[in-house]
Structures are given as structure tokens and as C-alpha cells.
Design a protein around this motif. Structure first.
Motif, mmCIF file in Angstrom:
data_model
loop_
_atom_site.group_PDB
_atom_site.id
_atom_site.type_symbol
_atom_site.label_atom_id
_atom_site.label_comp_id
_atom_site.label_asym_id
_atom_site.label_seq_id
_atom_site.Cartn_x
_atom_site.Cartn_y
_atom_site.Cartn_z
ATOM 1 N N ARG A 1 0.839 -1.191 0.009
ATOM 2 C CA ARG A 1 -0.037 0.005 -0.135
ATOM 3 C C ARG A 1 0.720 1.151 0.014
ATOM 4 N NH1 ARG A 1 -5.034 -0.910 0.773
ATOM 5 N NH2 ARG A 1 -6.075 -2.925 1.507
ATOM 6 N N GLU A 2 0.435 2.069 -0.717
ATOM 7 C CA GLU A 2 1.382 3.294 -1.031
ATOM 8 C C GLU A 2 0.419 4.474 -1.701
ATOM 9 O OE1 GLU A 2 5.983 3.649 -2.390
ATOM 10 O OE2 GLU A 2 4.504 3.553 -4.140
ATOM 11 N N ASP A 3 0.640 5.734 -1.242
ATOM 12 C CA ASP A 3 0.108 6.888 -1.738
ATOM 13 C C ASP A 3 -1.546 6.615 -1.900
ATOM 14 O OD1 ASP A 3 2.405 8.224 -1.652
ATOM 15 O OD2 ASP A 3 2.928 7.642 -3.617
ATOM 16 N N GLY A 4 -2.362 5.873 -1.010
ATOM 17 C CA GLY A 4 -3.802 5.650 -1.010
ATOM 18 C C GLY A 4 -3.881 4.533 -1.942
#
Length: 154
Positions: free
Chosen positions: A10-13
Motif C-alpha cells: 500500500r502506497e499513496d492511497g
């Protein structure tokens, strides 16, 4: 088809998910792949097949598994396809069949010979077919008289 999660980042939403996918066929053939599902679609990290896949089959493998992968992620596969220009995707360009296709094969072959490049590779690139299938198409163009016989005496 079996799909099970490998890991998720998970990264930047957003999230990128990796999945193990196994396709098992009635004749004993099997395809195992590590697939990645991201915002922009499905990509394949690793593919192992027994027996080996043809280039045509490898080209459409992502399309075969895309729906079940998006289902496993709880996403809608149609939304990604609608975002693409033209909607539907093809693994290879459409190529005419019959005499017209044989004539076009011959033209590709002869143009490549004139340019000093591998004519079989040129046919492969033009049609999107494997080497074996391209050789078969070249042979059909020879049989139709568009190319000289392979073992012509000089």
C-alpha cells in the motif's frame, strides 16, 4: 483456475497486489504465474508452463486471468477496460486469411530480404505469431507461388 494472494504493498492511497495464479487443464497442462494487479491493470512477473506456451498464448495470458484477479481484489475489471482507448485489446494485430494473407506474408518476407534482415523475424513481427507458425505461413506462401521454392537450384 486457482488464485491466492502472495503479498500487497500500500502506497499513496493505492495498493499493488501480487497473486499466485494456477491454470490447470484437463489434459494435464498447467500454467503457474506470479501476477501483479495495480491501478493500471494486470502484468505478469513470472510464468511457468508445462508444456511451454506459444507466443500467441503468452500474449493473451494476462487477458485470461484478468477477470478472476480483479475479482480477488474486489475490483471491477470492466472499469479498467473502459479506461483504455478503443475498449477491447488484441494480443496481436488482425491478419487476413487465405490468399490475401499469403500474399502479404510474401511481401513482408521479400522486403526483409531486400533490407538484409531476418525475413522470418519480420514475418513474426508483422503477424504476431510464433516462429513455428510464421514458418508455416511462409511455407504456405511458397506453396501458393508467391515465393521461390526453398531448395531452388542456382
Amino acid at each position: 483456475m486457482s488464485v491466492w494472494p502472495a503479498w500487497e504493498v500500500r502506497e499513496d492511497g493505492g495498493a499493488t497486489s501480487w497473486f499466485h495464479v494456477r491454470l490447470a487443464f484437463a489434459d494435464g497442462a498447467r500454467v503457474d504465474t506470479l501476477a501483479v494487479v495495480a491501478e493500471d491493470g494486470v502484468s505478469l512477473e513470472d510464468v511457468r508452463a508445462q508444456p511451454a506456451l506459444s507466443l500467441d498464448d503468452l500474449g493473451v495470458l494476462a487477458d485470461w486471468i484478468e477477470g478472476p484477479l480483479f475479482e480477488a481484489c474486489g475490483r471491477e475489471p470492466g472499469a479498467q477496460a473502459d479506461a483504455q482507448a478503443g475498449g477491447a485489446r488484441r494480443a496481436r494485430p488482425a491478419w487476413p486469411r487465405g490468399i490475401e494473407g499469403r500474399w502479404l506474408i510474401a511481401q513482408e518476407y521479400l522486403a526483409a530480404q531486400q533490407d538484409g534482415v531476418d525475413p522470418v523475424l519480420a514475418v513474426m513481427c508483422a503477424t504476431g505469431h510464433s516462429r513455428r507458425k510464421s514458418l508455416r505461413l511462409i511455407s504456405q506462401a511458397r506453396d501458393a507461388g508467391f515465393l521461390t521454392p526453398r531448395h531452388a537450384r542456382r
